[in-house]
Motif scaffolding. Structure first.
Motif, PDB file in Angstrom:
ATOM      1  N   ALA A  28       0.845  -1.205   0.000  1.00  0.00           N
ATOM      2  CA  ALA A  28       0.000   0.000   0.000  1.00  0.00           C
ATOM      3  C   ALA A  28       0.878   1.251   0.000  1.00  0.00           C
ATOM      4  O   ALA A  28       0.580   2.240  -0.663  1.00  0.00           O
ATOM      5  N   PRO A  34      -4.130   9.850  -6.801  1.00  0.00           N
ATOM      6  CA  PRO A  34      -5.423   9.215  -7.101  1.00  0.00           C
ATOM      7  C   PRO A  34      -5.919   8.344  -5.935  1.00  0.00           C
ATOM      8  O   PRO A  34      -5.163   8.041  -5.018  1.00  0.00           O
ATOM      9  N   GLY A  72      -2.413   5.382  -1.505  1.00  0.00           N
ATOM     10  CA  GLY A  72      -1.713   5.066  -0.261  1.00  0.00           C
ATOM     11  C   GLY A  72      -1.506   6.259   0.650  1.00  0.00           C
ATOM     12  O   GLY A  72      -0.734   6.193   1.610  1.00  0.00           O
ATOM     13  N   GLN A  75      -9.640  10.397   7.790  1.00  0.00           N
ATOM     14  CA  GLN A  75     -10.461  10.581   6.591  1.00  0.00           C
ATOM     15  C   GLN A  75     -11.933  10.300   6.923  1.00  0.00           C
ATOM     16  O   GLN A  75     -12.819  11.024   6.516  1.00  0.00           O
ATOM     17  N   GLU A 107      -8.116  14.760   4.103  1.00  0.00           N
ATOM     18  CA  GLU A 107      -9.360  15.143   3.420  1.00  0.00           C
ATOM     19  C   GLU A 107     -10.330  15.838   4.365  1.00  0.00           C
ATOM     20  O   GLU A 107     -11.516  15.531   4.403  1.00  0.00           O
TER      21      GLU A 107
HETATM   22  N1  ATP Z   1      -6.305  -2.120   6.496  1.00  0.00           N
HETATM   23  C1  ATP Z   1      -6.123  -2.406   5.197  1.00  0.00           C
HETATM   24  N2  ATP Z   1      -6.023  -3.696   4.795  1.00  0.00           N
HETATM   25  C2  ATP Z   1      -5.830  -4.001   3.509  1.00  0.00           C
HETATM   26  N3  ATP Z   1      -5.730  -3.102   2.535  1.00  0.00           N
HETATM   27  C3  ATP Z   1      -5.810  -1.794   2.860  1.00  0.00           C
HETATM   28  C4  ATP Z   1      -6.018  -1.389   4.206  1.00  0.00           C
HETATM   29  N4  ATP Z   1      -6.062  -0.039   4.236  1.00  0.00           N
HETATM   30  C5  ATP Z   1      -5.899   0.375   2.966  1.00  0.00           C
HETATM   31  N5  ATP Z   1      -5.744  -0.675   2.128  1.00  0.00           N
HETATM   32  C6  ATP Z   1      -5.491  -0.595   0.682  1.00  0.00           C
HETATM   33  O1  ATP Z   1      -4.329   0.143   0.510  1.00  0.00           O
HETATM   34  C7  ATP Z   1      -4.446   1.000  -0.630  1.00  0.00           C
HETATM   35  C8  ATP Z   1      -4.158   2.410  -0.219  1.00  0.00           C
HETATM   36  O2  ATP Z   1      -5.234   2.874   0.582  1.00  0.00           O
HETATM   37  P1  ATP Z   1      -5.274   4.350   1.170  1.00  0.00           P
HETATM   38  O3  ATP Z   1      -6.511   4.454   1.968  1.00  0.00           O
HETATM   39  O4  ATP Z   1      -3.993   4.639   1.845  1.00  0.00           O
HETATM   40  O5  ATP Z   1      -5.386   5.230  -0.143  1.00  0.00           O
HETATM   41  P2  ATP Z   1      -5.649   6.779  -0.282  1.00  0.00           P
HETATM   42  O6  ATP Z   1      -4.562   7.299  -1.110  1.00  0.00           O
HETATM   43  O7  ATP Z   1      -5.856   7.386   1.028  1.00  0.00           O
HETATM   44  O8  ATP Z   1      -6.989   6.783  -1.119  1.00  0.00           O
HETATM   45  P3  ATP Z   1      -8.235   7.769  -1.022  1.00  0.00           P
HETATM   46  O9  ATP Z   1      -7.901   8.953  -1.808  1.00  0.00           O
HETATM   47  O10 ATP Z   1      -9.338   6.970  -1.636  1.00  0.00           O
HETATM   48  O11 ATP Z   1      -8.466   8.040   0.420  1.00  0.00           O
HETATM   49  C9  ATP Z   1      -5.855   0.787  -1.160  1.00  0.00           C
HETATM   50  O12 ATP Z   1      -5.768  -0.091  -2.254  1.00  0.00           O
HETATM   51  C10 ATP Z   1      -6.586   0.152  -0.036  1.00  0.00           C
HETATM   52  O13 ATP Z   1      -7.582  -0.734  -0.520  1.00  0.00           O
END
Ligand code: ATP
Ligand code: MG
Lengths: 320, 242, 285
Positions: free
Chosen positions: B17, B36, B40, B84, B161
């Motif tokens: 991630a 996007p 992560g 978030q 966010e």
């Molecule tokens: N606890 C978890 N267990 C497994 N996968 C996870 C977990 N938390 C996040 N992920 C995965 O890790 C990736 C990154 O997630 P993250 O929430 O950090 O993205 P983000 O950049 O914050 O996205 P967004 O803009 O949608 O908030 C995603 O594919 C998500 O599905």
């Protein structure tokens, strides 16, 4: 606000003065038991209500206190009251041993661990002969002096218990307003959020459990003083723990007065169902207990305190 | 240097991630973290705040190595964050929520309350101080999270966010709030999808994709960067927004 | 020789523990709810068996499925009437709901049947199998083998069938499952049904060789907790191995230390496990 103060004063006088008027031993006995139940439930409430860590094994602290008192008499010939501090120390040790490993985990692990720990202690006790094994321990059959605190009337116990309850309420009220109380409620509200704000979760839970265990052990010691007898079932039995939880939950877990309200309803109810169905031996009382717990959890998780709040909000809305 | 994170990796099962993310931050900056969905960003935040333990990498905050430290240690050192998806204490009053944060630096209830009231005033929540936090909508909860975090008197605040889902007027109010926080000497990292917010607030933008930084620099320049457009567009074509 | 005997006895009982714990772990893994009434479900099933034998005079081939069926119904009803409403509520309500349910079941039976122990007639599945000096009661043999087969079947159902993958999808992520068109409610009700049915079968099997009393669920639920904790939360194979291990530990400790202490050993083990490896011995960290 004024009216409320007046209400408290009147209630206070009633609580203190009624034994001077009503002389029935049964009523006095029930009243003493009621106050005792309010003490244990309020003690449970500190960690179980405010902190949301649902112990179903608080009998281990209650039993420790009761055994402390009567073991001091049986094994050393002390007045039972001198053994109460021993019981409290034992309870604090148990609290640390059970709390430390489980407090890192989510809520229900703690519940399970408390059940296992209390059962473990109950079985162990049944096999320790200096603690009376499965027969239990007796207090002095006849008071050897005032220090044995052995009275024929329930009234002196009633006042003694009231004093302890008052102390516990003061401690709880102080806690409610202090950092400890806020931290406990924050932990109940969500550990992730709490930790991100710097709440030391394990330490906070542990302190709360120790305060709670200490007072529960005190309640156990007082029980032993009054009843003069303790065995593994009446000290460490599952139902002893359950009673504390249900009394607090019925009145309102995590509120100052909830356990008192719960005790005021449940103890008379228990005595009357016992009378109605012929003694506690039939199990009917506990069916009622179980049903109350289920109904509360399903319809009124906040207990009567929540009901009162809902009603007062409604009343205010109608007034406005 | 207030914060230095190097080579942060976070695995979920076999899924990377966060995959070798670096970020360093000077005192007094506002850095915008964009990327996007699923890039992560939130996971990276959780690593920075101690909520998740990174599988590799090193995080130094204010001269202390906090790589494996607990979230409460981060809070004590002065690193605060919002989520978030807000995680307020729903049963507690709004003021009490903020007091939990305030107790970190003010152990006495009276002082904590004073601090909380001051923060509530500053964040515009004073009118709701006595309402239960559970009665707030999402926007109120996000604001409450900011207030709660501020009450811990942080030197670095991570906003995930916090401005999402606001209309134009609300966004302007929130931008002013963030500026106000910055004016109090707090360094900020903000995750936002709305570019106008990044453009008006951030002095520097860092772009995340697939768990690491693909571009960094002045916000205007960054969003015109080829690789960044590619990352966003590629995503958009592959996975339409639901 | 005595060692072989003890281990075999332990494995047979352990298989039954595995089955009843599988029910607990399934519910747990699906929705992160601990069923504190699980032991009382087992107790209820034992009485179903007892009533069936005394009034209908049927054998295990019929009363075991009957107990499964009755308990399946109980599980589904409990889910819809109670669990669905409390599972997202405060922790206190979650714990109290199943705990209170257990009290009601336990003391209702206590009220009706009093605390007296009853048992099924010895002759129902009587006799002893002797192989090479190893003596196995047919009742325990039957219980152990059936429990083992059913635990394995449950595992296969979860991992190899469409229904199983729907169940696991809901367990994994409720919202995601909804997005692909799986309604979580029936799946969770099904999990409660299956979980309770596991307790049902286990109870009917235990009744073959054990006394029946309203309070018998007390120690069984703790054994199930221990098993689930050791085996990892939500894992059926974990419950199988841990259940077998606990059966053997119980059997050995009651022989070498004394029957009164076997629970002490098992509960002690549980607390120890929480100390050193809270996510379960076989669970992933
Ligand atoms: N606890 C978890 N267990 C497994 N996968 C996870 C977990 N938390 C996040 N992920 C995965 O890790 C990736 C990154 O997630 P993250 O929430 O950090 O993205 P983000 O950049 O914050 O996205 P967004 O803009 O949608 O908030 C995603 O594919 C998500 O599905
Ligand atoms: Mg995110």
């Amino acid at each position: 606000m004024k009216k409320r103060h007046l209400l408290f004063v009147v209630l206070g006088i009633l609580v203190l003065a009624w034994p001077l008027v009503l002389h029935g031993v049964f009523i006095q006995h029930v009243a003493a038991l009621l106050v005792l139940a309010a003490i244990s439930a309020s003690a449970w409430n500190i960690v179980g209500g405010y902190g949301g860590q649902v112990s179903i094994g608080h009998a281990m602290f209650f039993g420790a206190g009761a055994y402390g008192a009567l073991a001091a008499y049986t094994d050393f010939g002390w007045p039972p009251v001198a053994g109460v501090p021993l019981g409290i120390i034992a309870a604090l040790l148990i609290a640390v041993l059970v709390g430390l490993p489980t407090f890192r985990l989510q809520g229900h692990y703690f519940s399970m661990a408390t059940i296992a720990a209390v059962e473990l202690l109950r079985i162990l006790l049944s096999n320790v002969s200096v603690l009376g094994a499965s027969v239990g321990l007796m207090g002095p059959a006849r008071p050897r002096g005032l220090a044995d605190l052995s009275f024929r009337s329930p009234v002196p116990y009633y006042y003694l218990f009231l004093a302890v309850l008052a102390l516990l309420l003061v401690v709880t009220a102080w806690m409610e307003r202090s950092r400890l109380g806020f931290y406990l409620r924050a932990i109940r509200g969500g550990e992730r959020g709490a930790r991100s704000l710097g709440v030391p979760v394990v330490r906070t839970k542990l302190i709360a459990l120790m305060i709670s265990a200490g007072f529960t052990a005190l309640a156990g010691g007082l029980y032993a003083l009054m009843v003069g007898f303790i065995d593994p079932e009446s000290g460490f039995g599952l139902l002893i723990s359950v009673k504390m939880v249900i009394i607090a939950a019925l009145g309102g877990a995590g509120t100052l007065w909830g356990p008192l309200v719960g005790a005021a309803i449940l103890i008379p109810l228990e005595e009357s169902t016992n009378a109605l169905f012929g003694g506690s031996g039939t199990g009917a009382t506990y069916v009622v207990y179980g049903a109350i717990i289920v109904l509360i959890s399903r319809f009124l998780p906040g207990g009567i305190a929540e009901l009162v709040q809902l009603l007062s909000v409604k009343a205010r809305r109608r007034a406005a | 240097m207030l914060l230095e994170a190097q080579g942060i990796v976070k695995l979920f099962g076999g899924f990377r991630a966060v995959d070798g993310a670096d970020l360093s931050l000077n005192r007094g900056e506002i850095v915008g973290l964009i990327g996007p969905n699923g890039a992560g960003k939130s996971t990276f935040f959780n690593c920075l705040a101690g909520d998740l333990r990174p599988n590799a990498g090193r995080i130094v905050f204010d001269g202390h190595d906090l790589t494996l430290a607990t979230p409460e240690a981060h809070a004590r050192r002065g690193l605060a964050r919002t989520w978030q998806v807000p995680v307020v204490f729903a049963e507690m009053a709004v003021r009490d929520n903020v007091m939990v944060g305030a107790f970190l630096r003010h152990p006495q209830a009276r002082a904590a309350r004073r601090k909380a009231d001051e923060v509530l005033e500053f964040t515009g929540l004073a009118a709701q101080a006595d309402a239960p936090a559970g009665s707030l909508g999402t926007l109120g909860r996000k604001r409450l999270e900011i207030a709660r975090a501020l009450a811990t008197e942080p030197s670095l605040l991570l906003l995930d966010e916090a401005l999402a889902g606001l209309n134009a007027t609300e966004t302007q109010v929130a931008i002013d709030l963030v500026r106000g926080i910055h004016a109090r000497g707090v360094t900020l990292i903000i995750v936002e999808h709305v570019m106008s917010v990044i453009l008006s607030l951030a002095q520097r933008a860092v772009v995340f994709n697939q768990g690491h930084v693909i571009a960094a620099g002045a916000p205007q320049a960054v969003i015109e960067d080829e690789a960044v457009i590619e990352a966003y567009l590629g995503k958009r074509f592959r996975r339409p927004v639901p | 020789m005595i060692l072989v005997q003890l281990v075999t006895d332990g494995l047979l009982v352990g298989a039954v523990y595995a089955l009843l714990s599988s029910g607990l772990t399934l519910i747990w893994g699906m929705m992160n709810v601990v069923n504190f009434a699980h032991g009382d479900f087992v107790m209820l099933a034992m009485y179903v068996a007892f009533i069936a034998v005394t009034t209908l005079a049927i054998g295990p081939a019929l009363f075991v499925p009957l107990a499964a069926l009755v308990l399946f119904g109980v599980g589904v009803v409990v889910y819809y009437a109670l669990i669905r409403n409390v599972m997202r509520g405060p922790m206190l309500a979650q714990i109290l709901s199943t705990f209170g349910l257990g009290l009601v079941l336990r003391y209702a039976m206590f009220w009706v049947f009093s605390a007296n122990f009853v048992s099924l007639p010895d002759t129902l599945v009587g006799g002893v199998l002797s192989v090479d000096g190893l003596r196995l009661q047919y009742s325990r043999l039957l219980a152990g083998v059936v429990a083992l087969l059913l635990t394995a079947a449950l595992h296969l159902m979860l991992t190899r069938t469409a229904l199983g993958s729907r169940l696991l999808a809901v367990a994994e992520d409720r919202t995601a499952a909804m997005l692909v068109g799986i309604r979580p409610d029936p799946m969770q009700a099904l999990a409660w049904g299956i979980g309770a049915a596991c307790a049902g079968v286990a109870g009917a099997l235990i009744a073959l060789f054990f006394y029946i009393s309203p309070l018998v669920g007390d120690s069984l639920v703790l054994i199930a907790f221990v098993t689930v904790c050791l085996g990892g939360f939500g894992s059926v194979p974990g419950a199988l191995f841990a259940g077998l291990a606990i059966g053997v530990i119980e059997s050995l400790s009651s022989w070498f230390i004394g029957a009164a202490w076997k629970d002490v050993v098992v509960y002690g083990l549980f607390l120890l496990a929480l100390w050193v490896r809270p996510q379960g011995l076989l669970g992933k960290s």
